[in-house]
Design a protein around this motif. Structure first.
Motif, PDB file in Angstrom:
ATOM      1  N   ALA A 142     -11.541   6.468 -26.666  1.00 51.96           N
ATOM      2  CA  ALA A 142     -11.766   7.693 -25.827  1.00 51.96           C
ATOM      3  C   ALA A 142     -10.982   7.547 -24.476  1.00 51.96           C
ATOM      4  O   ALA A 142     -10.496   8.561 -23.992  1.00 51.96           O
ATOM      5  CB  ALA A 142     -13.195   7.998 -25.498  1.00 51.96           C
ATOM      6  N   THR A 143     -11.279   6.328 -23.944  1.00 56.11           N
ATOM      7  CA  THR A 143     -10.489   6.128 -22.785  1.00 56.11           C
ATOM      8  C   THR A 143      -8.933   6.055 -22.755  1.00 56.11           C
ATOM      9  O   THR A 143      -8.316   6.727 -21.897  1.00 56.11           O
ATOM     10  CB  THR A 143     -10.950   4.843 -21.974  1.00 56.11           C
ATOM     11  N   MET A 179     -14.990  12.612 -28.695  1.00 54.58           N
ATOM     12  CA  MET A 179     -15.301  11.320 -28.936  1.00 54.58           C
ATOM     13  C   MET A 179     -16.336  10.942 -28.001  1.00 54.58           C
ATOM     14  O   MET A 179     -17.426   9.903 -28.394  1.00 54.58           O
ATOM     15  CB  MET A 179     -14.179  10.142 -28.804  1.00 54.58           C
ATOM     16  N   ARG A 180     -16.586  11.281 -26.806  1.00 56.04           N
ATOM     17  CA  ARG A 180     -17.735  10.926 -25.840  1.00 56.04           C
ATOM     18  C   ARG A 180     -19.042  11.723 -26.067  1.00 56.04           C
ATOM     19  O   ARG A 180     -19.832  11.682 -25.564  1.00 56.04           O
ATOM     20  CB  ARG A 180     -17.330  11.152 -24.405  1.00 56.04           C
ATOM     21  N   GLY A 181     -18.698  12.880 -27.020  1.00 57.79           N
ATOM     22  CA  GLY A 181     -19.861  13.819 -27.221  1.00 57.79           C
ATOM     23  C   GLY A 181     -20.075  15.011 -26.340  1.00 57.79           C
ATOM     24  O   GLY A 181     -21.311  15.312 -26.104  1.00 57.79           O
ATOM     25  N   TRP A 182     -19.150  15.322 -25.344  1.00 57.23           N
ATOM     26  CA  TRP A 182     -19.221  16.089 -24.490  1.00 57.23           C
ATOM     27  C   TRP A 182     -19.068  17.588 -25.005  1.00 57.23           C
ATOM     28  O   TRP A 182     -19.423  18.478 -24.307  1.00 57.23           O
ATOM     29  CB  TRP A 182     -18.206  15.798 -23.139  1.00 57.23           C
ATOM     30  N   VAL A 183     -18.279  17.617 -26.208  1.00 56.26           N
ATOM     31  CA  VAL A 183     -17.966  18.986 -26.644  1.00 56.26           C
ATOM     32  C   VAL A 183     -18.594  19.078 -28.182  1.00 56.26           C
ATOM     33  O   VAL A 183     -18.858  18.037 -28.931  1.00 56.26           O
ATOM     34  CB  VAL A 183     -16.463  19.256 -26.782  1.00 56.26           C
ATOM     35  N   SER A 242      -1.278  17.235 -24.226  1.00 59.88           N
ATOM     36  CA  SER A 242      -1.994  16.594 -23.490  1.00 59.88           C
ATOM     37  C   SER A 242      -3.570  17.424 -23.557  1.00 59.88           C
ATOM     38  O   SER A 242      -4.824  16.564 -23.551  1.00 59.88           O
ATOM     39  CB  SER A 242      -1.844  16.993 -21.804  1.00 59.88           C
ATOM     40  N   LEU A 243      -3.671  18.520 -23.826  1.00 57.96           N
ATOM     41  CA  LEU A 243      -4.934  19.204 -24.059  1.00 57.96           C
ATOM     42  C   LEU A 243      -5.797  18.762 -25.236  1.00 57.96           C
ATOM     43  O   LEU A 243      -6.751  18.720 -25.374  1.00 57.96           O
ATOM     44  CB  LEU A 243      -4.598  20.731 -23.736  1.00 57.96           C
ATOM     45  N   GLY A 244      -4.980  18.522 -26.171  1.00 58.40           N
ATOM     46  CA  GLY A 244      -5.391  17.894 -27.564  1.00 58.40           C
ATOM     47  C   GLY A 244      -6.107  16.545 -27.401  1.00 58.40           C
ATOM     48  O   GLY A 244      -6.947  16.180 -27.895  1.00 58.40           O
ATOM     49  N   LEU A 245      -5.412  15.701 -26.438  1.00 56.43           N
ATOM     50  CA  LEU A 245      -5.784  14.462 -26.375  1.00 56.43           C
ATOM     51  C   LEU A 245      -7.005  14.577 -25.202  1.00 56.43           C
ATOM     52  O   LEU A 245      -8.124  13.578 -25.778  1.00 56.43           O
ATOM     53  CB  LEU A 245      -4.827  13.524 -25.807  1.00 56.43           C
ATOM     54  N   LEU A 246      -6.959  15.225 -24.565  1.00 57.10           N
ATOM     55  CA  LEU A 246      -8.290  15.566 -23.590  1.00 57.10           C
ATOM     56  C   LEU A 246      -9.433  15.843 -24.299  1.00 57.10           C
ATOM     57  O   LEU A 246     -10.314  15.391 -24.062  1.00 57.10           O
ATOM     58  CB  LEU A 246      -7.826  16.227 -22.433  1.00 57.10           C
ATOM     59  N   PHE A 247      -9.410  16.854 -25.182  1.00 61.05           N
ATOM     60  CA  PHE A 247     -10.217  17.468 -26.202  1.00 61.05           C
ATOM     61  C   PHE A 247     -10.769  16.382 -26.979  1.00 61.05           C
ATOM     62  O   PHE A 247     -11.813  16.308 -27.009  1.00 61.05           O
ATOM     63  CB  PHE A 247      -9.615  18.475 -26.798  1.00 61.05           C
ATOM     64  N   ALA A 248      -9.921  15.642 -27.580  1.00 63.34           N
ATOM     65  CA  ALA A 248     -10.277  14.606 -28.364  1.00 63.34           C
ATOM     66  C   ALA A 248     -11.130  13.428 -27.704  1.00 63.34           C
ATOM     67  O   ALA A 248     -11.969  13.028 -28.382  1.00 63.34           O
ATOM     68  CB  ALA A 248      -9.020  13.854 -29.212  1.00 63.34           C
TER      69      ALA A 248
END
Length: 149
Positions: A9-10, A145-149, A135-141
């Protein structure tokens, strides 16, 4: 063993931010070129040189063609500048071109973008859109993975 705290995730977050920075840089370049095309002063110029630049043995595309354009400002100064790929076929040396420039800084802010030469607009647009979407796809992923969405 994770190399980065937070693992994958990082990594996705950092890589997404990295690509996002390039997307923003391309967007700023696009904005500047479009502003010159719309509001810059226009003069007739010419392609003064076409040279092949060696980018070193480690580069994937070792050689790149660079176009140098020249024009004379209304106050008589001769200005030369390079611009991004002018189009799919380039220009012959001595070919006339329409140049848009900022009268406050013609050495730093000039472009050949316009009818017949949309490369300086097309390339930053492609980079800004493609890198922005990645970039948006990676940030969304990363957020998923962190459970924020």
């Amino acid at each position: 063993m994770d190399v980065l705290p937070g693992g994958t995730a990082t990594f996705l977050l950092l890589f997404g931010a990295f690509l996002g920075a390039f997307a923003v840089r391309s967007g700023v370049r696009l904005f500047r070129v479009l502003r010159l095309v719309r509001h810059g002063e226009r003069v007739e110029g010419r392609c003064s040189d076409r040279r092949v630049v060696d980018r070193g043995s480690g580069a994937e595309n070792r050689y790149r063609t660079e176009y140098v354009f020249a024009f004379r400002t209304p106050d008589g100064r001769e200005v030369e500048f390079t611009d991004h790929a002018p189009g799919p076929f380039g220009f012959e040396v001595g070919a006339p071109v329409r140049i848009s420039f900022d009268p406050a800084a013609p050495e730093r802010r000039a472009t050949v973008a316009g009818p017949g030469a949309w490369g300086p607009v097309l390339m930053p647009t492609v980079f800004a859109v493609v890198l922005g979407l990645f970039s948006l796809g990676l940030l969304f992923a990363s957020a998923a993975m962190r459970g924020w969405v």
